[in-house]
Write a protein that holds these residues in place. Structure first.
Motif, PDB file in Angstrom:
ATOM      1  N   LEU A 302     -49.273   3.704 -29.921  1.00  0.00           N
ATOM      2  CA  LEU A 302     -50.319   2.700 -29.743  1.00  0.00           C
ATOM      3  C   LEU A 302     -49.992   1.431 -30.535  1.00  0.00           C
ATOM      4  O   LEU A 302     -50.101   0.314 -30.025  1.00  0.00           O
ATOM      5  CB  LEU A 302     -51.666   3.277 -30.185  1.00  0.00           C
ATOM      6  N   GLU A 303     -49.567   1.592 -31.791  1.00  0.00           N
ATOM      7  CA  GLU A 303     -49.300   0.428 -32.637  1.00  0.00           C
ATOM      8  C   GLU A 303     -48.040  -0.323 -32.216  1.00  0.00           C
ATOM      9  O   GLU A 303     -47.966  -1.542 -32.356  1.00  0.00           O
ATOM     10  CB  GLU A 303     -49.178   0.877 -34.096  1.00  0.00           C
ATOM     11  N   THR A 304     -47.048   0.385 -31.704  1.00  0.00           N
ATOM     12  CA  THR A 304     -45.797  -0.277 -31.300  1.00  0.00           C
ATOM     13  C   THR A 304     -45.837  -0.760 -29.853  1.00  0.00           C
ATOM     14  O   THR A 304     -44.934  -1.491 -29.431  1.00  0.00           O
ATOM     15  CB  THR A 304     -44.596   0.672 -31.478  1.00  0.00           C
ATOM     16  N   GLY A 305     -46.856  -0.349 -29.093  1.00  0.00           N
ATOM     17  CA  GLY A 305     -46.959  -0.799 -27.704  1.00  0.00           C
ATOM     18  C   GLY A 305     -45.977  -0.116 -26.771  1.00  0.00           C
ATOM     19  O   GLY A 305     -45.619  -0.659 -25.726  1.00  0.00           O
ATOM     20  N   VAL A 306     -45.531   1.083 -27.123  1.00  0.00           N
ATOM     21  CA  VAL A 306     -44.593   1.842 -26.279  1.00  0.00           C
ATOM     22  C   VAL A 306     -45.413   2.768 -25.384  1.00  0.00           C
ATOM     23  O   VAL A 306     -46.133   3.640 -25.880  1.00  0.00           O
ATOM     24  CB  VAL A 306     -43.605   2.653 -27.138  1.00  0.00           C
ATOM     25  N   ASN A 307     -45.294   2.604 -24.073  1.00  0.00           N
ATOM     26  CA  ASN A 307     -46.123   3.359 -23.126  1.00  0.00           C
ATOM     27  C   ASN A 307     -45.288   4.348 -22.320  1.00  0.00           C
ATOM     28  O   ASN A 307     -44.058   4.292 -22.307  1.00  0.00           O
ATOM     29  CB  ASN A 307     -46.845   2.396 -22.171  1.00  0.00           C
ATOM     30  N   ASN A 308     -46.005   5.227 -21.616  1.00  0.00           N
ATOM     31  CA  ASN A 308     -45.402   6.177 -20.673  1.00  0.00           C
ATOM     32  C   ASN A 308     -44.366   7.082 -21.334  1.00  0.00           C
ATOM     33  O   ASN A 308     -43.306   7.348 -20.758  1.00  0.00           O
ATOM     34  CB  ASN A 308     -44.769   5.430 -19.485  1.00  0.00           C
ATOM     35  N   LEU A 309     -44.658   7.560 -22.540  1.00  0.00           N
ATOM     36  CA  LEU A 309     -43.775   8.525 -23.197  1.00  0.00           C
ATOM     37  C   LEU A 309     -44.248   9.937 -22.872  1.00  0.00           C
ATOM     38  O   LEU A 309     -45.454  10.206 -22.803  1.00  0.00           O
ATOM     39  CB  LEU A 309     -43.791   8.323 -24.708  1.00  0.00           C
ATOM     40  N   LYS A 353     -39.808  -4.968 -24.864  1.00  0.00           N
ATOM     41  CA  LYS A 353     -40.373  -3.628 -24.633  1.00  0.00           C
ATOM     42  C   LYS A 353     -39.294  -2.556 -24.786  1.00  0.00           C
ATOM     43  O   LYS A 353     -39.520  -1.519 -25.417  1.00  0.00           O
ATOM     44  CB  LYS A 353     -40.989  -3.560 -23.231  1.00  0.00           C
ATOM     45  N   ILE A 354     -38.107  -2.818 -24.194  1.00  0.00           N
ATOM     46  CA  ILE A 354     -36.998  -1.869 -24.313  1.00  0.00           C
ATOM     47  C   ILE A 354     -36.556  -1.770 -25.775  1.00  0.00           C
ATOM     48  O   ILE A 354     -36.257  -0.690 -26.281  1.00  0.00           O
ATOM     49  CB  ILE A 354     -35.826  -2.317 -23.420  1.00  0.00           C
ATOM     50  N   ALA A 355     -36.487  -2.912 -26.467  1.00  0.00           N
ATOM     51  CA  ALA A 355     -36.051  -2.921 -27.876  1.00  0.00           C
ATOM     52  C   ALA A 355     -37.009  -2.102 -28.735  1.00  0.00           C
ATOM     53  O   ALA A 355     -36.570  -1.299 -29.578  1.00  0.00           O
ATOM     54  CB  ALA A 355     -35.954  -4.359 -28.378  1.00  0.00           C
ATOM     55  N   ARG A 356     -38.327  -2.288 -28.547  1.00  0.00           N
ATOM     56  CA  ARG A 356     -39.302  -1.513 -29.324  1.00  0.00           C
ATOM     57  C   ARG A 356     -39.205  -0.024 -28.997  1.00  0.00           C
ATOM     58  O   ARG A 356     -39.285   0.816 -29.899  1.00  0.00           O
ATOM     59  CB  ARG A 356     -40.723  -2.023 -29.058  1.00  0.00           C
ATOM     60  N   ARG A 357     -39.062   0.283 -27.724  1.00  0.00           N
ATOM     61  CA  ARG A 357     -38.977   1.685 -27.303  1.00  0.00           C
ATOM     62  C   ARG A 357     -37.747   2.357 -27.928  1.00  0.00           C
ATOM     63  O   ARG A 357     -37.844   3.457 -28.482  1.00  0.00           O
ATOM     64  CB  ARG A 357     -38.894   1.741 -25.773  1.00  0.00           C
ATOM     65  N   ALA A 358     -36.594   1.680 -27.848  1.00  0.00           N
ATOM     66  CA  ALA A 358     -35.372   2.245 -28.426  1.00  0.00           C
ATOM     67  C   ALA A 358     -35.484   2.344 -29.944  1.00  0.00           C
ATOM     68  O   ALA A 358     -35.025   3.320 -30.550  1.00  0.00           O
ATOM     69  CB  ALA A 358     -34.171   1.379 -28.033  1.00  0.00           C
ATOM     70  N   GLY A 359     -36.109   1.340 -30.581  1.00  0.00           N
ATOM     71  CA  GLY A 359     -36.282   1.385 -32.029  1.00  0.00           C
ATOM     72  C   GLY A 359     -37.148   2.553 -32.468  1.00  0.00           C
ATOM     73  O   GLY A 359     -36.850   3.221 -33.467  1.00  0.00           O
TER      74      GLY A 359
END
Length: 514
Positions: A302-309, A353-359
């Protein structure tokens, strides 16, 4: 009665007499109206015919006028087109004459060119003959064969090229470094400012406060059965010493240590401490930890904005809350890497979005590396492939420690964000043994190059200085040596941040006045 009969009879007689007369009158009136109507109809028809004839004549006159006008316009257009055709014919004739003149000029030029080619061939032959004579004369004067002279020339040329190459490399490196350092400092500085976070390395022990020292005996139990049960169920060590009103829980696994801490606190609150109760409280503590893990994972996405995990990946992220690396909490580290990579991606205009998800997912393997064989990178890649994660994210996770080449800018940003987060003051701790081995390996790599007299690893392993022998290493070769040392360090060592390679060449001449 008779009177009535007489009246009726009179009426009947009158009707018989007057009805035929009325019919005749009505008939005459109708015939008169019919004749009038026929005359009126004939008059209207005659008028219509006259008007139609007049309209036909007017339309005929109008059509003739339009036809005449169209004919005049066509005649005018034909005249104009005829004039255009005549002018075009004149231009074509003129161009044809020009082409003929140019063809004649080209013919003369071709003849002149052939003559010059013949002269050039003749001169070329004369130059070749002269070159052979001069070469024979040079070989006779110098006492060197052509191959020997060529070797000397190539050696000199190679030396010049090496020097020029080193100078060019140095210039390009300086220019690129100045621009890259400036842009990188701005982007990284901005990202770090926006993502300021406090870090402290976590210890491997937890302390549980006791209401009194008398509780220590109850925790130990008869012949130590309580403390043994708790240690066996949780896999940690309980240290009960002279520390007043405190029990120390020791263990390298933060998850087990937290289970033991929660279970022990519950036992102390309950007051009943025996093996069965200990087992019950340990199970409750594990349930609380699992709920906490899920909650932490949901908070992270929620805090990082990474969705659909996938839900399993969310739980693994939450599990990192109880995992440390060099004393640094991996959950906080992963979130910080996600923030930093996303901010830098926004600055560079790439997919944040990809950078945050990978991070966020780059250290996901550390949630399972105690249970599975392999490095945390290999485990993380395997897990992400299992849940069909994006190929770009998988590459970033696989490349964040240099195991493979990064294929995207986002993967490089995750590398940078990981190094920034790990190198914050107080973020990690390193054992003395590991630290010394890293410095020794750095000096060993530096000393493996020919011409190195001494090497020193300084700045806590952030810089290595090489003192080279001036008679063996030239100024131009220094540049190439620095590059090769840096490449070898990159390939053979693992380290956070960057290591500066500093090559020093010094010549000294000493004399004495007597």
């Amino acid at each position: 009665m008779q009177t009535v009969i007489i009246i009726v009879a009179t009426i009947l007689v009158s009707a018989v007499v007057f009805i035929p007369m009325g019919v005749k009158i009505i008939k005459r009136t109708a015939e008169s109206k019919i004749q009038s109507a026929e005359k009126e109809a004939k008059r209207i028809m005659d008028n219509v015919k006259i008007e139609a004839e007049n309209a036909r004549k007017e339309e005929l006159i109008r059509a003739k006028e339009e036809a005449l006008q169209i004919r005049n316009e066509l005649d005018q257009e034909i005249k104009e087109r005829r004039g255009d055709i005549q002018s075009q014919e004149k231009r074509l004739i003129q161009k044809e004459e020009n082409f003929e003149k140019k063809a004649m000029v080209l013919d003369s030029q071709e003849k002149e060119l052939q003559r010059k080619i013949a002269e050039t061939e003749q001169r070329k032959q004369e130059v070749e003959d002269l070159y052979v004579k001069k070469m024979d004369e040079l070989q006779r004067i110098s006492g060197l064969t052509e191959e020997q002279a060529k070797k000397i020339l190539l050696d000199n040329l190679e030396q010049e090229i090496t020097q020029e190459k080193a100078t060019k490399i140095k210039e390009l490196e300086m220019k690129a470094k100045e621009e890259a350092d400036k842009n990188a400092r701005e982007i990284i500085g901005s990202a770090i400012q926006k993502c300021a976070a406090d870090h402290t390395s976590q210890a491997t022990v937890s302390v549980v406060a006791l209401p009194s020292d008398e509780m220590k005996g109850r925790i130990i139990g008869r012949e130590g059965r309580n403390i043994k049960t708790l240690e066996n169920l949780t896999g940690i060590d309980l240290i009960i010493d002279d520390t007043p009103e405190a029990v120390i829980i020791s263990g390298f696994d933060p998850l087990r240590r937290e289970v033991a801490k929660i279970a022990l606190e519950k036992l102390i609150d309950d007051g009943r401490i025996h093996p069965a109760k200990i087992e019950e409280m340990v199970e409750k503590a594990k349930e609380e930890i699992m709920a906490s893990i899920k909650e932490a994972g949901e908070r992270a996405i929620l805090e990082t904005g990474v969705n659909n995990l996938h839900l399993d990946l969310v739980k693994l992220i939450g599990k990192l809350k109880y995992r440390t690396s060099y004393g640094q909490n991996v959950f906080n580290h992963s979130m910080e890497v996600a923030y930093l990579a996303g901010m830098m991606a926004d600055e560079l205009g790439v997919n944040s979005k990809i950078a945050r998800r990978a991070g966020l997912l780059h250290d996901i393997g550390k949630a399972l590396d105690h249970d599975m064989e392999g490095t945390h990178v290999e485990i993380g890649v395997e897990v992400l492939k299992k849940y069909k994660e994006n190929h770009v994210v998988i590459n970033a996770v696989q490349a964040h420690h240099g195991d493979v080449e990064p294929e995207t800018i986002e993967a490089i940003l995750v590398q940078a964000a990981d190094a920034i987060s790990a190198s914050r003051p107080g973020a990690r701790r390193e054992t003395l043994e590991t630290y010394i081995k890293r410095l020794e390996k750095l000096e060993e790599i530096a000393n493996s190059f020919d011409g190195v007299e001494k090497s020193f690893a300084i700045q806590a392993g952030r810089e290595v200085r090489l003192v080279v022998k001036p008679e063996k290493v030239s100024d131009s070769e220094m540049v190439i040596m620095a590059r090769e040392v840096a490449k070898k360090v990159e390939n053979e060592m693992e380290y956070p941040g960057t290591i500066k390679v500093n090559v020093i060449r010094e010549s000294r001449v000493v004399d004495y006045a007597k």
